[in-house]
Design a protein around this motif. Structure first.
Motif, short mmCIF file in Angstrom:
data_model
loop_
_atom_site.label_atom_id
_atom_site.label_comp_id
_atom_site.label_asym_id
_atom_site.label_seq_id
_atom_site.Cartn_x
_atom_site.Cartn_y
_atom_site.Cartn_z
N ARG A 88 -0.57 2.15 12.73
CA ARG A 88 -0.65 2.02 11.38
C ARG A 88 0.07 0.51 10.89
O ARG A 88 -0.74 0.07 10.07
CB ARG A 88 0.73 3.06 11.02
N VAL A 89 0.70 0.06 11.86
CA VAL A 89 1.34 -1.21 11.41
C VAL A 89 -0.12 -2.45 11.78
O VAL A 89 0.08 -3.42 11.12
CB VAL A 89 2.57 -1.60 12.54
N LEU A 90 -0.74 -2.13 12.87
CA LEU A 90 -1.83 -2.95 13.02
C LEU A 90 -3.06 -2.96 12.41
O LEU A 90 -3.83 -3.61 12.42
CB LEU A 90 -2.25 -2.98 14.66
N ASP A 91 -3.07 -2.10 11.23
CA ASP A 91 -4.27 -2.15 10.50
C ASP A 91 -3.58 -2.06 8.85
O ASP A 91 -3.77 -1.06 8.18
CB ASP A 91 -4.80 -0.49 10.67
N PRO A 92 -3.33 -3.30 8.60
CA PRO A 92 -2.78 -3.54 7.18
C PRO A 92 -3.97 -3.29 6.01
O PRO A 92 -3.62 -3.00 4.99
CB PRO A 92 -2.14 -4.82 7.34
N THR A 93 -5.09 -3.43 6.49
CA THR A 93 -6.28 -3.27 5.44
C THR A 93 -6.84 -2.17 5.50
O THR A 93 -7.58 -1.62 4.52
CB THR A 93 -7.11 -4.45 5.50
N GLY A 94 -6.50 -1.10 6.48
CA GLY A 94 -7.15 0.05 6.38
C GLY A 94 -8.25 0.31 7.35
O GLY A 94 -8.97 1.43 7.10
N THR A 127 9.33 -14.18 6.18
CA THR A 127 8.65 -13.20 5.13
C THR A 127 8.44 -11.94 5.41
O THR A 127 8.13 -10.96 4.57
CB THR A 127 7.12 -13.81 4.31
N GLY A 128 8.84 -11.53 6.54
CA GLY A 128 9.11 -10.02 7.05
C GLY A 128 7.44 -9.49 7.45
O GLY A 128 7.51 -8.40 7.73
N LYS A 129 6.42 -10.22 7.82
CA LYS A 129 5.36 -9.74 8.19
C LYS A 129 5.35 -9.81 9.86
O LYS A 129 4.42 -8.76 10.26
CB LYS A 129 4.28 -10.66 7.91
N ASP A 137 -6.25 -8.25 9.97
CA ASP A 137 -6.92 -7.92 8.62
C ASP A 137 -8.22 -7.38 8.95
O ASP A 137 -8.58 -6.23 8.40
CB ASP A 137 -7.04 -9.01 7.57
N ASN A 138 -8.91 -7.55 10.07
CA ASN A 138 -10.42 -7.27 10.45
C ASN A 138 -10.05 -6.10 11.32
O ASN A 138 -11.17 -5.22 11.76
CB ASN A 138 -11.09 -8.17 11.22
N GLY A 139 -9.11 -5.46 11.92
CA GLY A 139 -8.62 -4.41 13.01
C GLY A 139 -9.04 -4.38 13.86
O GLY A 139 -9.03 -3.71 14.80
N TRP A 140 -9.21 -5.66 14.46
CA TRP A 140 -9.61 -6.01 15.97
C TRP A 140 -8.40 -5.60 16.90
O TRP A 140 -8.75 -5.26 17.98
CB TRP A 140 -9.99 -7.38 16.14
#
Length: 289
Positions: free
Chosen positions: A78-84, A141-143, A260-263
């Motif tokens: 879930r955390v590693l897939d910020p864009t879904g 920034t908490g990312k 962002d690319n889900g890699w």
């Protein structure tokens, strides 16, 4: 005298591991991967002296019927897939291998926690400092969060604290930066295993830590040291469980692109699917049967 058991903890194995007289040897090899089995056979080791076990991984990170492992992996993905994008492409596959998706995936914060593991007696500490400097903008920034692994080396811990203060990150100790250290090896192993459950990405040279990819922890591969680590790097890349680091100075840019690319999420799943992890039970069954 009985058998001599040899636990192999690399994804490949050099000729030096096997004696000249392989037929007359009492060594029984506990091999983590099929590649190690094949290599030993090429060296002349009889097949009855080789058992494919998988990697020996801590029970506290797996649990009964992989309950802990799957729970942690759902959270990590879930955390590693910020864009879904990863879940969109692999949602059905995830439920096929991890079971039904939990209705509520516990996640105490949205940081992607990167663990940087310092090898040996503090090797690559300077690389860790460069990565920390680059990621400081995302820590603020908490990312991103960072687990800095110092082990039982007090000098490495002090090195980290010095750089944390220098970068103006002292206020983030405990919430955006955590140092994994202990006074004894037993304490450290437990602390490391617990930190690994919170870890989303493991940045390390491809040492024996490569096999933690079997827990669904994706690897960012630091430069190898020694021929066995080049083979481990090759193995991680072939199974899709790790990616070689890019310029550490620009980590804050390329790691966000990978996310962002889900890699990186894909590498997490590939490690879980491709890296064998039943080593502890299989080794116990062979040695104590």
């Amino acid at each position: 005298p009985g058998k001599i058991f040899c636990v192999v903890t690399d994804a490949d194995i050099s000729r030096a591991w096997a004696p000249m007289d392989t037929r007359g040897s009492r060594i029984h090899y506990l091999a983590p991967t099929q590649r190690v089995v094949e290599r030993l056979r090429l060296y002349g080791v009889p097949k009855e002296n080789i058992t494919l076990t998988g990697f020996p991984l801590p029970k506290e990170n797996i649990g009964e019927k992989e309950k802990i492992l799957k729970q942690d992996l759902w959270r990590r993905l879930r955390v590693l897939d910020p864009t879904g994008v990863f879940h969109k492409n692999y949602g059905d596959t995830l439920e096929q291998f991890l079971g039904k998706k939990p209705k509520c995936i516990y996640c105490k914060d949205q940081r992607v926690w990167v663990m940087f593991a310092i090898g040996g007696a503090g090797a690559q500490r300077n690389l860790a400092a460069k990565v920390l400097k680059s990621l400081s903008v995302h820590i603020k920034t908490g990312k991103i969060g960072m687990h800095l692994v110092a082990g039982i080396h007090n000098d490495v811990e002090q090195f980290f604290k010095k750089h944390i203060k220098k970068l103006g990150l002292a206020n983030f100790m405990g919430k955006g930066i955590k140092i994994v250290s202990a006074q004894t090896k037993d304490e450290y192993f437990h602390e490391f295993n617990m930190a690994l459950r919170e870890t989303d990405v493991l940045w390390t040279k491809p040492s024996e830590l490569s096999f933690y990819s079997a827990l669904g922890v994706p690897i960012i591969i630091a430069p190898p040291i020694g021929s066995q680590e080049f083979f481990n790097k090759y193995w991680l890349e072939v199974i899709g469980a790790g990616v070689a680091q890019e310029n550490p100075k620009y980590t804050h840019e390329w790691i966000m692109d990978y996310l962002d690319n889900g890699w990186i999420a894909e590498s997490a799943l590939q490690g879980y699917l491709e890296a064998p992890r039943g080593g502890v039970e299989n080794i116990r069954n062979v040695v104590f049967k």
